[in-house]
Design a protein around this motif. Sequence first.
Motif, PDB file in Angstrom:
ATOM      1  N   GLU A  97       0.822  -1.216   0.000  1.00  0.00           N
ATOM      2  CA  GLU A  97       0.000   0.000   0.000  1.00  0.00           C
ATOM      3  C   GLU A  97       0.849   1.256   0.000  1.00  0.00           C
ATOM      4  O   GLU A  97       0.610   2.165  -0.815  1.00  0.00           O
ATOM      5  N   PRO A  98       1.887   1.390   0.878  1.00  0.00           N
ATOM      6  CA  PRO A  98       2.728   2.597   0.806  1.00  0.00           C
ATOM      7  C   PRO A  98       3.420   2.724  -0.551  1.00  0.00           C
ATOM      8  O   PRO A  98       3.562   3.832  -1.073  1.00  0.00           O
ATOM      9  N   ALA A  99       3.887   1.578  -1.110  1.00  0.00           N
ATOM     10  CA  ALA A  99       4.580   1.632  -2.402  1.00  0.00           C
ATOM     11  C   ALA A  99       3.658   2.159  -3.491  1.00  0.00           C
ATOM     12  O   ALA A  99       4.082   2.909  -4.384  1.00  0.00           O
ATOM     13  N   LEU A 100       2.343   1.783  -3.429  1.00  0.00           N
ATOM     14  CA  LEU A 100       1.401   2.263  -4.424  1.00  0.00           C
ATOM     15  C   LEU A 100       1.238   3.770  -4.318  1.00  0.00           C
ATOM     16  O   LEU A 100       1.237   4.487  -5.337  1.00  0.00           O
ATOM     17  N   GLU A 101       1.136   4.299  -3.090  1.00  0.00           N
ATOM     18  CA  GLU A 101       1.003   5.734  -2.920  1.00  0.00           C
ATOM     19  C   GLU A 101       2.275   6.456  -3.360  1.00  0.00           C
ATOM     20  O   GLU A 101       2.195   7.543  -3.961  1.00  0.00           O
ATOM     21  N   LEU A 126       5.053   9.931  -7.136  1.00  0.00           N
ATOM     22  CA  LEU A 126       6.171  10.191  -8.060  1.00  0.00           C
ATOM     23  C   LEU A 126       5.655  10.632  -9.431  1.00  0.00           C
ATOM     24  O   LEU A 126       6.176  11.569 -10.037  1.00  0.00           O
ATOM     25  N   LYS A 127       4.595   9.958  -9.906  1.00  0.00           N
ATOM     26  CA  LYS A 127       4.048  10.320 -11.216  1.00  0.00           C
ATOM     27  C   LYS A 127       3.421  11.717 -11.172  1.00  0.00           C
ATOM     28  O   LYS A 127       3.589  12.515 -12.112  1.00  0.00           O
ATOM     29  N   LEU A 128       2.701  12.008 -10.084  1.00  0.00           N
ATOM     30  CA  LEU A 128       2.104  13.331  -9.960  1.00  0.00           C
ATOM     31  C   LEU A 128       3.178  14.412  -9.827  1.00  0.00           C
ATOM     32  O   LEU A 128       3.025  15.520 -10.365  1.00  0.00           O
ATOM     33  N   HIS A 129       4.248  14.099  -9.116  1.00  0.00           N
ATOM     34  CA  HIS A 129       5.354  15.050  -8.966  1.00  0.00           C
ATOM     35  C   HIS A 129       5.970  15.375 -10.323  1.00  0.00           C
ATOM     36  O   HIS A 129       6.273  16.543 -10.628  1.00  0.00           O
ATOM     37  N   ARG A 130       6.104  14.352 -11.148  1.00  0.00           N
ATOM     38  CA  ARG A 130       6.662  14.574 -12.485  1.00  0.00           C
ATOM     39  C   ARG A 130       5.713  15.448 -13.313  1.00  0.00           C
ATOM     40  O   ARG A 130       6.142  16.332 -14.049  1.00  0.00           O
ATOM     41  N   LEU A 131       4.385  15.180 -13.170  1.00  0.00           N
ATOM     42  CA  LEU A 131       3.408  15.994 -13.918  1.00  0.00           C
ATOM     43  C   LEU A 131       3.443  17.439 -13.460  1.00  0.00           C
ATOM     44  O   LEU A 131       3.289  18.369 -14.268  1.00  0.00           O
ATOM     45  N   ILE A 132       3.591  17.656 -12.156  1.00  0.00           N
ATOM     46  CA  ILE A 132       3.632  19.024 -11.629  1.00  0.00           C
ATOM     47  C   ILE A 132       4.840  19.776 -12.181  1.00  0.00           C
ATOM     48  O   ILE A 132       4.756  20.959 -12.534  1.00  0.00           O
TER      49      ILE A 132
END
Length: 606
Positions: free
Chosen positions: A589-593, A598-604
């Motif tokens: 569960e933590p790894a999924l978050e 990480l993906k959202l950080h890259r999008l930002i």
Amino acid sequence: MSLLARDAPAEEYDEPVRAAVAEGAAPEEIEELQRAKVLALRVRRALEHRRRREIELEALFETAGDLAGLQDVDAVLNAIVRRARTLLHTDVAYLTLIDPDRGDTYMRATAGVVSATFQRVRLAMGAGLGGLVADTSSPYATDDYAADHRFDHVNDVDSAVADEGLVAILGVPLLLGPQVLGVLFAADRSRRPFARDEISLLCSLAAHAAISIDGARLLEEARAAVRELDAANTLVRRHSRAVERAAEAHDRFADLALRGGGVDEVAAAVTEVIGGELIVLEGVDDAPAAWREAVAASRAEGRAVCRDGTWVAAVVAGSEEFGALVLRGRRDLEGADQRVLERAALVTALLQLMNRTAMETENRIRGELISDLVTNGERAGDALRERARQVGFNCDGEFAVVVAETDRERLHRLAFAAGHLASQSEGIAGLHQERAVLLLPGEEAGAAARRLAKELAVAIGQPVTVGAAGPVSGPERVPKAHAEAQRCLEALTALGRCGDGTSSRELGFMGVLLGEAEGVEGFVNNVLGPVLEYDERRGTGLIQTLETYFANGGNLTRAKDDLHVHVNTVAQRLDRVSQLLGNDWHEAEPALEIQLALKLHRLIRS
């Protein structure tokens, strides 16, 4: 004229015409005799009608006199049906009265009836001949009841009529002004058309009967009232001194209520007047079993009750329960002193009700403010801020927005409990769209949601689901925070977590799905904040290492090739991540978050 003078039978009026024809009289003479015969018969019928009306009127006057002399309702009703049967020369007469409790008519008196079933018949308003008369307040007659389809037939009534053998029935209303008391009937066991004169006669009798019925009823009520007054007079004389004492105590209680006294002052006044020790129970759930039983008995009887020398008076106002008063040390409580205790319970209920009404008024004002903030917060002006200031709430400070939901039956209790809990933290609460909305300053949204889910459930005795958002500052932020809190609540419901409380941020990636665009950055900082801060401060590449590690399915060898570093370097960087995020960061569960962050950080950044 000779025939009229001796009241000859109708058939004799043809004799002069036949004699003139036999003697060969002229046609003009025969025609004149025919006209005289017709005129004489008309005069004869008019005289007969007048004699019959005189007889009927005389009978009506006699009936009115007889009814006026009767003072018993049953005697009046029986006299009415007997006289109706006599006046109309029918086989049967009967009378039905309206039952105001059941909304139908029932058989009350009969004359000439032989069927027991017929005597017990009931008829709904508007159904059957009698129901039609009662419903329309108009007379109705039929010469063949069974074949008459101008009214609704009822099987039970038709069967009773058939048992009695009735065929022709006339019914007229018993009218007292505009009020219909019942229906008076005259009926024959053979076909018979009822003439207008007969209908008019029965209507006249019904008018006298209605007045007599009402007079007899009023007389009985007057007699009963006189008996009650005599009994009350005796009681007043016997207990005059005790009543004065109770009245004096009542005046003291009223004075306490009018000047805003407290429940403790009422208790002190009771002990001063009647002595003993008074205990005020605000709730009875934790009281001894004997007291709980006594409170239930007092509530049911509406009086104070005694159990083993202890007097108990339930404190109630209508259907509202506010506990009880328990008096000890006065086993021999007299009637007047018992009333003092009961009045004290009434005044206590009044004080409790006044206090609650004041609180409910304040909660309503706060609830209206909540609704305006939720719906019009983005356009808030000085007026809305001033309204908030008047109820002690600072719209421009930081506060959490909380939405609570339970079943509709307990919605009122939820609103009351929410208002009480909100006031403890200088917040406000109110109902909006059948949910409780709370604005709580100085609290973290998730902690507030969990606390309220527990405390509200205890207060109303039912699970409460709570969603929260924030903290936010300013009325213009309330609508968006309220919408986010509502979506959080709905997510809890969809996840089967009814009765739980949380915030959208605590829901993890579910919070990102529920929140606004601002929630994305908050989610990234919540998950990766320590790593991002470390990279920015030290110039390291922990974020890049994590991305590469997850991209290679957690394989260190492939990750070190993509990063162009030694495998030990990758391991050391991941150890640093464990220090920053906790040793369980690589679990499912933590790894999924972390991967989502990480993906959202890259999008930002892009």
